[in-house]
Design an enzyme around this catalytic site. Structure first.
Site, PDB file in Angstrom:
ATOM      1  CB  ALA A 277       5.262   4.118 -39.365  1.00 26.84           C
ATOM      2  CG  ASP A 394      -3.525  -8.645 -40.473  1.00 26.96           C
ATOM      3  OD1 ASP A 394      -3.624  -8.857 -39.188  1.00 26.96           O
ATOM      4  OD2 ASP A 394      -2.931  -7.778 -40.903  1.00 26.96           O
TER       5      ASP A 394
END
EC number: 2.7.10.1
Length: 552
Positions: A277, A394
């Site tokens: 989030a 990533d």
């Protein structure tokens, strides 16, 4: 396109023909000038060069020098050879007169290159020390007087066996004498004939020929490259999109904020997908044709303009591969940024490794190996098929989505710059101060290459096999422990099956298979980047171990 190709080919052939005619005309001009001036060529275009203090002979082919050193014939000959010549040899009356004048102006007699030869087959004869001089001219020297203790005349054969020739200013032009007698001597060497204009002609010929060859080669090379690129463009249009490095999905578009709110029910919590989030959240939605999509909401940024955002998304959307999550579109609305990508049914990998979804089952060995192989294929595509290469930067479990058949899809390709720096720090600097998936050269030296992705994949591969996070709490005494601190003692003790995730209870692999996978992990995570394998090699190694999934 075909008409352009024919036109270019005709123009190129015409240019080559013109250059060839120009070359022939230039060569004909040089040839004509050479023919017309053939009479004066020797007079005007040649120069004869002699060593310092040497004199050119009457025939312009030899250089002569007088040496007053009084010595034997043998030593005189050896001295002349130090200059690359011999004692003077006489092939004509002009040369005889020339050598007489050269010698008589200084002393009464001088050694020259003649010497007696006495053999059992040919008998007594005279010869010259210079092998290039013609044989003894009997018409010039019908009878050579010999001035020795043998007396005048030819003397006995034993006496004549060691007789050498000298020139004199007396009644006899030459005479023979014992070779060990001492006289001055005359040396002769070949003259160095140089051509004045030949160099100019050769330079012109070389320049013209080189220009023609270079131009012809350049045109041919251009035609070959053009033809090859044309074939490549055609093959890209008909090739399988999975093998292409730059295929834009036809459904890519720029959405309005109203469209996104409509498809996600105003970004309701019911449509929110499990995820991070801190980056803004991800929501499920559907297009007008019923296709399910996921909408990723990025945090506001005042540093990126709309044009820059669209440019980055457009570039990322071109990276289309079955194991890379496809981007369907994007939206930029007053600083708010959204990315729309394809919906992958089974969700992120980290949920299946650490929190199995309700109603799901734990991943068995074949599933995990299939996930690792398909993920490696997606990374290898970015490294080897895309030009220029794409570094994901990533790679982690939460960025890998699984489809219904548990094939891996890499998410976030080309989008790492949209993740805020503070969020990247929280992701990479994990509990216990370790850096999780990041390669050491990126952490300490900010060096980012494809080998950095290989390192991250190696960490994730060990996480897939063991079910452990890159860093995890152990107990109050040990605290936090990295996955390699936990695995290395087991590897050193060859306890391969103990590395497996304990939830794998059926279809256990053999210890040698686990060993091969763990060896690949440590190969990918070596400290020296150049020692890590290419992802294409990793794919090959994993494909050798994959077993067909059990159909249940």
């Amino acid at each position: 396109m075909e008409l352009k190709w024919v036109s270019c080919r005709k123009q190129s052939l015409f240019l080559i023909s013109c250059l060839a005619l120009l070359c022939l005309a230039s060569l004909d001009t040089i040839s004509c000038e050479s023919t017309q001036n053939a009479t004066d060529f020797k007079k005007r275009s040649q120069t004869v060069s002699c060593p310092p203090d040497w004199i050119i002979g009457p025939n312009q082919t030899k250089c002569y020098a007088y040496f007053k050193n009084s010595t034997s014939w043998e030593k005189s000959e050896m001295f002349c050879r130090t200059y690359g010549g011999h004692l003077a040899s006489l092939a004509s009356s002009k040369e005889l007169s020339f050598v007489q004048k050269l010698c008589n102006g200084n002393v009464s007699s001088c050694w020259i290159g003649g010497r007696s030869m006495n053999s059992s087959t040919s008998g007594f004869r005279w010869s010259w020390s210079d092998p290039k001089t013609p044989q003894w001219n009997q018409s010039m020297f019908p009878k050579v007087p010999i001035r020795t203790r043998c007396g005048n005349g030819n003397g006995s054969s034993s006496c004549r066996a060691n007789i050498c020739i000298a020139v004199t200013n007396g009644s006899s032009s030459i005479f023979g004498e014992r070779c060990n007698a001492s006289h001055a001597f005359v040396c002769a060497v070949d003259s160095d004939i140089k051509c004045r204009n030949c160099h100019k002609y050769l330079v012109i010929l070389a320049v013209v020929s080189g220009l023609i060859l270079f131009t012809t080669f350049a045109i041919i090379l251009w035609l070959l490259v053009y033809k090859r690129s044309k074939k490549r463009r055609k093959s890209r249009k008909v090739s399988n999109p999975a093998s292409s490095s730059s295929v834009v999905p036809p459904s890519w578009k720029i959405f309005t904020s109203e469209e996104l709110r409509s498809m996600t029910k105003n970004f309701s919590e019911a449509n929110r997908l499990a995820g991070d989030a801190k980056t803004g959240g991800t929501y499920s939605g559907g297009l007008s044709d019923g296709t399910k999509v996921a909408v990723k909401r990025l945090k506001r940024s005042s540093f990126q303009r709309k044009k820059e955002f669209y440019s980055e998304i457009r570039r990322a959307a071109k990276l289309y591969h079955p194991n890379v999550v496809a981007i369907k579109g994007c939206c930029y609305d007053h600083g708010e940024r959204f990315i729309v990508y394809e919906f992958i049914a089974s969700g992120p990998l980290d949920r299946w490794l650490h929190h199995v979804p309700r109603g799901g089952r734990s991943l068995d060995w074949n599933m995990r190996l299939n996930i690792a192989t398909t993920l490696a294929q997606g990374i290898a595509f970015l490294h080897d098929k895309v030009k220029p290469q794409v570094v994901h930067r990533d790679i982690r479990a939460s960025n890998v989505l699984l489809d219904e058949e548990f094939g891996a899809h890499l998410m976030g390709v080309g989008l790492s710059k949209f993740v805020p720096w503070e969020v990247m720090q929280e992701r990479t600097v994990m509990a216990g101060g370790t850096y999780g998936y990041l390669a050491p050269e990126y952490v300490y030296r900010n060096e980012l290459t494809t080998k950095s992705d290989v390192y991250s994949f190696g960490v994730l591969l060990l996480e897939i096999v063991s079910g452990r996070r890159p860093t995890q709490a152990v107990n109050s005494s040990v605290g936090w422990q990295s996955i390699f601190e936990w695995a290395t003692p087991l590897v050193q003790a060859n306890r391969w099956l103990e590395i497996l995730d304990p939830v794998i209870t059926c279809g256990l692999p053999e210890a040698c298979v686990v060993q091969k996978v763990v060896d690949l992990v440590y190969s990918c995570t070596q400290n020296v980047p150049s020692m890590r394998p290419r992802m294409s090699h990793v794919v090959h190694q994993l494909q050798q171990l994959v077993q067909p999934l059990e159909v249940k």
